[in-house]
Enzyme design. Structure first.
Site, mmCIF file in Angstrom:
data_model
loop_
_atom_site.group_PDB
_atom_site.id
_atom_site.type_symbol
_atom_site.label_atom_id
_atom_site.label_comp_id
_atom_site.label_asym_id
_atom_site.label_seq_id
_atom_site.Cartn_x
_atom_site.Cartn_y
_atom_site.Cartn_z
ATOM 1 C CE LYS A 52 -4.424 -1.496 0.384
ATOM 2 N NZ LYS A 52 -5.619 -1.186 -0.485
ATOM 3 C CB SER A 305 -0.693 -8.211 -0.907
ATOM 4 O OG SER A 305 -1.714 -8.980 -0.249
#
Length: 320
Positions: A52, A305
């Site tokens: 992110k 991720s």
């Protein structure tokens, strides 16, 4: 809405250089099966523990002076929260982060450690309170996925995979929540590495994106339904409007994995891959380990991720 193009992706890559880590594409020889091979993209190694930071820093760094002076507000279950807080700290911008009160304590604590003000709300209020704060306090709203700068920033994952991948790479597996990561990654790969398939992965208990892609209409699942999964970063009730357009243009398919497959893959990544992955970060690898044969590829890359999970949960998953 216009799709993110190669120019925006390259600009994001330049903008985040030196802030986001250029993570390696790691071979996973322990996962080889006959002539089938796996490579891992360990985004859990980012400064905030997840991919992110790419989109968050790209969005905040592009703000004008007056916009930076207003400060930013964002909503997140944890990884976007930490990324916006960290990027805001680097750029000297005030940040207010709205988080559901079900967020893992480690993610809340990490977000606060970067100097952000955290506002805890019920899961039902997560996506409405930021708009109220933006209107009332004048903050610039930094959405977690439905924004071209966010998508372009996350798409640098795809640029790097395309640059580092072996010539034989034919399939890239990417987690799906609101759709920012898979949108940018798929766009980057389709525009630079023709022939590579991009397949999204999500929990079967939060399979709104799969339903959306296969029916051609954005499906919205109630939070009571998506919050059943252990993968707290993938509980978004629907993909964003702009990400959905990217899914339709660039994503080949979306598959699902079970809760048991997610849990066991967290343990496998820790034991065999020496990588700490949160459940949301393990779903792409889980798809390879449990569904590679039906996916039909030979050389896969899976995006890990994120790695922000409670130590107690990690201990439980390793002991199972």
């Amino acid at each position: 809405m216009a799709l993110v193009g190669l120019e925006e992706l390259r600009a994001a890559q330049r903008r985040i250089a030196g802030v986001a880590v250029r993570t390696p594409l790691m071979p996973a020889p322990w996962a080889a099966d006959g002539n089938r091979r796996l490579w891992l993209k360990p985004e859990n190694l980012q400064p905030t523990g997840a991919f992110k930071i790419r989109g968050a820093y790209n969005r905040l760094a592009a703000l004008s002076g007056p916009e930076r002076a207003r400060g930013v507000v964002a909503q997140s279950s944890g990884n976007h929260a930490q990324a916006v807080a960290y990027a805001a700290q680097l750029l000297g911008i005030k940040a207010v982060i709205v988080m559901p009160d079900t967020s893992p304590a480690v993610k809340v604590a990490n977000t606060r450690s970067f100097g952000a003000e955290v506002v805890l709300v019920s899961p039902h209020e997560r996506d409405t309170v930021p708009a109220e704060l933006s209107e009332r306090g004048g903050f610039v709203w930094v959405p977690p996925y439905d924004d071209p700068y966010i998508i372009a920033g996350q798409g640098t994952v795809g640029l790097e995979i395309g640059e580092d991948a072996p010539d034989e790479l034919d399939t890239v597996l990417v987690p799906v929540s609101g759709g920012g990561l898979i949108s940018g990654t798929a766009a980057a790969l389709k525009l630079t590495t023709p022939g590579v398939r991009v397949i999204g992965v999500e929990p079967e208990l939060a399979a709104d994106a799969q339903e959306s892609l296969r029916t051609g209409e954005r499906a919205i699942w109630p939070v009571e339904r998506t919050y059943r999964t252990i993968a707290d970063g993938l509980r978004t009730p629907a993909v964003g409007e702009l990400p959905f357009e990217h899914l339709q243009a660039y994503v080949d398919d979306i598959v699902t994995v079970t809760e048991e497959q997610i849990r066991s893959t967290v343990a496998v990544l820790a034991r065999r891959g020496r990588l700490v992955a949160e459940p949301s970060g393990a779903v792409a690898t889980a798809a390879y380990l449990h569904h590679a044969q039906e996916l039909g590829g030979r050389v896969f890359a899976a995006v890990v991720s994120g790695g922000n999970l409670e130590p107690k949960l990690l201990s439980e998953l390793l002991a199972a």
